[in-house]
Motif scaffolding. Structure first.
Motif, PDB file in Angstrom:
ATOM      1  N   VAL A 130       1.651  -9.720   7.161  1.00 20.97           N
ATOM      2  CA  VAL A 130       1.346 -10.603   6.027  1.00 20.97           C
ATOM      3  C   VAL A 130       1.544  -9.886   4.692  1.00 20.97           C
ATOM      4  N   GLY A 131       2.201  -8.736   4.731  1.00 20.20           N
ATOM      5  CA  GLY A 131       2.544  -8.039   3.501  1.00 20.20           C
ATOM      6  C   GLY A 131       1.460  -7.170   2.906  1.00 20.20           C
ATOM      7  N   LYS A 132       0.388  -6.899   3.638  1.00 19.80           N
ATOM      8  CA  LYS A 132      -0.676  -6.030   3.143  1.00 19.80           C
ATOM      9  C   LYS A 132      -0.428  -4.591   3.579  1.00 19.80           C
ATOM     10  N   SER A 133      -0.760  -3.669   2.691  1.00 17.09           N
ATOM     11  CA  SER A 133      -0.615  -2.248   3.016  1.00 17.09           C
ATOM     12  C   SER A 133      -1.852  -1.761   3.770  1.00 17.09           C
ATOM     13  N   PHE A 134      -1.659  -0.841   4.682  1.00 12.36           N
ATOM     14  CA  PHE A 134      -2.787  -0.202   5.363  1.00 12.36           C
ATOM     15  C   PHE A 134      -2.516   1.285   5.479  1.00 12.36           C
ATOM     16  N   LEU A 135      -3.564   2.065   5.377  1.00 16.69           N
ATOM     17  CA  LEU A 135      -3.443   3.521   5.440  1.00 16.69           C
ATOM     18  C   LEU A 135      -3.402   3.959   6.897  1.00 16.69           C
ATOM     19  N   ILE A 136      -2.248   4.472   7.317  1.00 14.40           N
ATOM     20  CA  ILE A 136      -2.117   4.970   8.693  1.00 14.40           C
ATOM     21  C   ILE A 136      -2.963   6.216   8.873  1.00 14.40           C
ATOM     22  N   GLY A 137      -2.812   7.152   7.970  1.00 17.17           N
ATOM     23  CA  GLY A 137      -3.561   8.397   8.030  1.00 17.17           C
ATOM     24  C   GLY A 137      -3.341   9.180   6.752  1.00 17.17           C
TER      25      GLY A 137
ATOM     26  N   THR B 273      10.908   1.031  -2.290  1.00 18.82           N
ATOM     27  CA  THR B 273      10.250   1.972  -3.196  1.00 18.82           C
ATOM     28  C   THR B 273       8.926   2.419  -2.564  1.00 18.82           C
ATOM     29  N   THR B 274       8.344   3.440  -3.140  1.00 14.22           N
ATOM     30  CA  THR B 274       7.056   3.955  -2.650  1.00 14.22           C
ATOM     31  C   THR B 274       5.885   3.369  -3.438  1.00 14.22           C
ATOM     32  N   SER B 275       6.081   2.195  -4.013  1.00 18.61           N
ATOM     33  CA  SER B 275       5.028   1.599  -4.838  1.00 18.61           C
ATOM     34  C   SER B 275       3.755   1.341  -4.036  1.00 18.61           C
ATOM     35  N   ARG B 276       3.899   1.009  -2.750  1.00 14.76           N
ATOM     36  CA  ARG B 276       2.703   0.763  -1.938  1.00 14.76           C
ATOM     37  C   ARG B 276       1.848   2.017  -1.795  1.00 14.76           C
ATOM     38  N   VAL B 277       2.472   3.135  -1.542  1.00 12.30           N
ATOM     39  CA  VAL B 277       1.699   4.361  -1.380  1.00 12.30           C
ATOM     40  C   VAL B 277       1.202   4.863  -2.730  1.00 12.30           C
ATOM     41  N   GLU B 278       1.941   4.584  -3.815  1.00 11.20           N
ATOM     42  CA  GLU B 278       1.429   4.917  -5.146  1.00 11.20           C
ATOM     43  C   GLU B 278       0.174   4.111  -5.439  1.00 11.20           C
ATOM     44  N   SER B 279       0.162   2.841  -5.043  1.00 12.13           N
ATOM     45  CA  SER B 279      -1.039   2.017  -5.203  1.00 12.13           C
ATOM     46  C   SER B 279      -2.183   2.549  -4.349  1.00 12.13           C
ATOM     47  N   ALA B 280      -1.853   3.055  -3.162  1.00  5.36           N
ATOM     48  CA  ALA B 280      -2.881   3.650  -2.299  1.00  5.36           C
ATOM     49  C   ALA B 280      -3.486   4.886  -2.957  1.00  5.36           C
ATOM     50  N   HIS B 281      -2.648   5.689  -3.637  1.00  2.60           N
ATOM     51  CA  HIS B 281      -3.168   6.842  -4.377  1.00  2.60           C
ATOM     52  C   HIS B 281      -4.157   6.396  -5.448  1.00  2.60           C
ATOM     53  N   ALA B 282      -3.757   5.377  -6.206  1.00  5.02           N
ATOM     54  CA  ALA B 282      -4.619   4.901  -7.294  1.00  5.02           C
ATOM     55  C   ALA B 282      -5.944   4.368  -6.759  1.00  5.02           C
ATOM     56  N   GLN B 283      -5.882   3.642  -5.649  1.00  4.70           N
ATOM     57  CA  GLN B 283      -7.110   3.088  -5.072  1.00  4.70           C
ATOM     58  C   GLN B 283      -8.025   4.190  -4.559  1.00  4.70           C
ATOM     59  N   LEU B 284      -7.452   5.183  -3.891  1.00 12.40           N
ATOM     60  CA  LEU B 284      -8.274   6.268  -3.369  1.00 12.40           C
ATOM     61  C   LEU B 284      -8.887   7.085  -4.510  1.00 12.40           C
ATOM     62  N   LYS B 285      -8.111   7.367  -5.549  1.00 16.31           N
ATOM     63  CA  LYS B 285      -8.644   8.153  -6.656  1.00 16.31           C
ATOM     64  C   LYS B 285      -9.737   7.388  -7.400  1.00 16.31           C
ATOM     65  N   MET B 286      -9.631   6.070  -7.401  1.00 13.90           N
ATOM     66  CA  MET B 286     -10.699   5.279  -8.002  1.00 13.90           C
ATOM     67  C   MET B 286     -12.001   5.488  -7.227  1.00 13.90           C
ATOM     68  N   TRP B 287     -11.912   5.556  -5.910  1.00 15.45           N
ATOM     69  CA  TRP B 287     -13.097   5.806  -5.094  1.00 15.45           C
ATOM     70  C   TRP B 287     -13.569   7.246  -5.235  1.00 15.45           C
ATOM     71  N   LEU B 288     -12.629   8.185  -5.344  1.00  9.89           N
ATOM     72  CA  LEU B 288     -13.029   9.589  -5.464  1.00  9.89           C
ATOM     73  C   LEU B 288     -13.756   9.833  -6.779  1.00  9.89           C
ATOM     74  N   GLY B 289     -13.168   9.363  -7.873  1.00  9.87           N
ATOM     75  CA  GLY B 289     -13.829   9.454  -9.171  1.00  9.87           C
ATOM     76  C   GLY B 289     -13.876  10.832  -9.779  1.00  9.87           C
ATOM     77  N   SER B 290     -13.345  11.850  -9.106  1.00 12.83           N
ATOM     78  CA  SER B 290     -13.380  13.211  -9.635  1.00 12.83           C
ATOM     79  C   SER B 290     -12.279  14.026  -8.980  1.00 12.83           C
ATOM     80  N   ALA B 291     -11.800  15.033  -9.699  1.00 12.45           N
ATOM     81  CA  ALA B 291     -10.788  15.936  -9.156  1.00 12.45           C
ATOM     82  C   ALA B 291     -11.398  17.216  -8.610  1.00 12.45           C
ATOM     83  N   GLU B 292     -12.730  17.292  -8.555  1.00 13.01           N
ATOM     84  CA  GLU B 292     -13.420  18.509  -8.125  1.00 13.01           C
ATOM     85  C   GLU B 292     -14.353  18.246  -6.945  1.00 13.01           C
TER      86      GLU B 292
END
Length: 574
Positions: free
Chosen positions: A343-350, A495-514
């Motif tokens: 259905v066109g949704k991205s999912f994180l394999i690992g 394009t890798t736009s789906r995995v770039e979006s996955a990066h943005a979503q994960l970093k939003m949850w992480l909230g910190s680089a440390e």
């Protein structure tokens, strides 16, 4: 300063002599407070009311009766002045003023804690806090000493005072204020001021004070729930303000300290890596880690959610791989592998954390992906950016899969190089999205070759640029040119736009680089839980909801409802 003034004589005698409790001008053994001529009309204020006492024989609790002569009076003008002072943040609490009368009560207390809490409420209204200092329960009558929180000297914990020490601060100010809480009998406690003077001004704002910093069990449980949901401390404080409007809000340090206590309790002596692997094993993740043989330092670690394994086995056609940085305090590189549902949704394999982006590191990652698939099953398309280590590792693991380069990265790389060569932004944009785009979007290889020759003629006066395009991109045209990619079933993923979006979503949850590694795992797990809920919802909608197609086609697709996803039908007839 104290010459000729019986008030100060009493003060300094009582502070320097612990036995001054029995002095004639202070208190007797029954807890009565006697008045001297110099304080015949003392006033104090608490909770916007003014109380006064005159020249009665005494006040307090003794022999089961109240002999004090208390009178509650209202002073409207004084209340207005008090409110104005609070609004203007004027200096509260003068030093060398006797505040002991504020702690004279006309009734006993049932327990020591009840007496202490009441006295601390009075102290908080004045601008300071009390602490429990000394217990003398073996004496007759037994009593306990309560003092100002700024009593006593500063005690340095430095082992060697001659060595340079870290800068520190102290609230200790040798404050002489103290109260005695005497146990008169079973369930009868009397408060008797011993020294009512402070040698410092009171605090204006008591937020974060250690007496106010204590959380109740209910509040600790609330912080625990917020922590499990990864709510930021600033938002937790705001939630406390809304939930407990009558209490001073906690400061961020208090919430951080409580989170640290909960974290230490959860880890139970494990370090960050051990706790991360423990959590993954408890949640039935597929995980694998590698340590350096000599230093025992973690170099690779891989995680796959059990639900993601099922999805990957069901839909292994397209994989998108990309790396990102600044996610943890150890400098490890985070690589995410993303799949696509029907259905066109991205999912994180690992996802994996690796020490470097060399060929061997990416080869290890690809082997983990391969181990999730059934024997003989290979993805149709793998989309990546121009990462050299990953490009070199792909043929060793997925030789039969088609490798696509991200078209967006191709355009941006060419535009940046052309702009840098000619020092002209318009030149680079015109090349990348003009002549070069015609080469990429050519529908046949002959048309593609013709457009390439036209580009070479048009930019023949830029030999360095032509050389760059030929050596870097033209010989890879089969990895992103549409005349080649359209021959492979890639479901529109070029394009890798789906995995770039996955990066943005994960970093939003992480909230910190440390973050520590266990914190990354816990937040990624919460993100995956939400992702799987949304995927199940879209899959159910695709099966249960009938697609309303263009009226021109009528009901020719009615037999496909519930058997073919709505996304597939809409892709055929948008």
């Amino acid at each position: 300063m104290s010459d000729g003034n019986p008030f100060f004589n009493y003060l300094f005698n009582s502070y320097n002599n612990d036995n001054s409790y029995n002095n004639d001008n202070s208190y007797n053994n029954d807890g009565y407070r006697f008045q001297n001529d110099w304080n015949a009309e003392q006033h104090y204020r608490y909770n916007d009311q003014q109380y006064s006492y005159g020249n009665g024989e005494g006040s307090g609790y003794g022999d089961g009766s109240n002999t004090g002569n208390y009178e509650e009076t209202e002073n409207t003008q004084d209340n207005e002045n008090t409110q104005e002072n609070e609004e203007n943040y004027e200096d509260p609490g003068e030093e060398n003023v006797d505040y002991g009368d504020n702690f004279v009560f006309n009734h006993p207390f049932n327990t020591f804690e009840e007496a202490f809490d009441r006295c601390d409420e009075v102290a908080y209204g004045l601008g300071f806090h009390l602490v429990k200092a000394k217990y003398h329960m073996e004496k007759s009558p037994p009593y306990k000493i309560v003092k100002c929180d700024r009593h006593g000297p500063y005690n340095s914990k430095a082992k060697d005072p001659l060595k340079p020490q870290r800068k520190s601060k102290t609230k200790k100010f040798m404050c002489p204020f103290s109260l005695r809480m005497i146990k008169k009998g079973e369930g009868v406690w009397v408060v008797v001021p011993k020294c009512g003077v402070h040698n410092h001004k009171f605090g204006k704002f008591l937020e974060g004070h250690k007496r106010r910093a204590k959380f109740t069990e209910e509040q600790k449980e609330l912080i625990k729930q917020y922590r499990q949901s990864h709510v930021k401390p600033g938002m937790v404080r705001h939630a406390f303000t809304l939930r407990y409007p009558d209490q001073p809000p906690p400061i961020l340090k208090q919430i951080y300290n409580e989170n640290a206590r909960l974290s230490a309790k959860d880890k139970d002596g494990r370090n960050s890596v051990q706790y991360m692997l423990h959590l993954a094993n408890r949640a039935n993740y597929i995980s694998e880690s590698v340590k350096h043989p000599e230093t025992k330092k973690l170099t690779h670690v891989w995680f796959t959610h059990p639900e993601s394994v099922k999805m990957f086995k069901a839909w292994p056609n397209v994989i998108l791989i990309d790396s990102t940085y600044k996610t943890n305090k150890y400098g490890l590189i985070l690589v995410q592998c993303v799949g696509v549902t029907p259905v066109g949704k991205s999912f994180l394999i690992g996802y994996t954390l690796i020490e470097n982006e060399g060929k061997e590191g990416y080869k290890w990652v690809l082997r983990r992906l391969e181990s999730l698939l059934e024997p003989g099953v290979r993805p149709t398309v793998i989309v990546t950016d121009h990462e050299r280590g990953l490009i070199a590792a792909l043929p060793d693991v997925f030789r039969t899969s088609h490798h696509f380069l991200c078209l967006f990265h191709v355009y941006t790389s060419i535009e940046a190089r052309a702009t840098n060569m000619e020092r002209n932004g318009n030149f680079g944009k015109a090349l990348a999205h003009g002549a070069w785009k015609k080469v990429v979007e050519a529908k046949t290889f002959d048309e593609c070759t013709m457009e390439w020759n036209e580009l070479r003629k048009k930019y023949c006066c830029h030999p360095a640029l032509i050389s760059y395009l030929e050596l870097t991109w033209w010989h890879k045209i089969h990895m992103f040119g549409k005349c080649f990619t359209n021959l492979v079933l890639h479901f529109g993923n070029t394009t890798t736009s789906r995995v770039e979006s996955a990066h943005a979503q994960l970093k939003m949850w992480l909230g910190s680089a440390e973050l520590t590694l266990d914190s990354i795992w816990k937040r990624a797990d919460v993100m995956l839980h939400g992702q799987h809920i949304e995927i199940r919802k879209t899959l159910e909608d695709s099966i249960s909801k009938t697609v309303v197609t263009n009226m021109y086609y009528g009901n020719i697709f009615s037999m496909l409802s519930g058997r073919v996803s709505a996304t597939a039908i809409e892709a055929i007839f948008p």
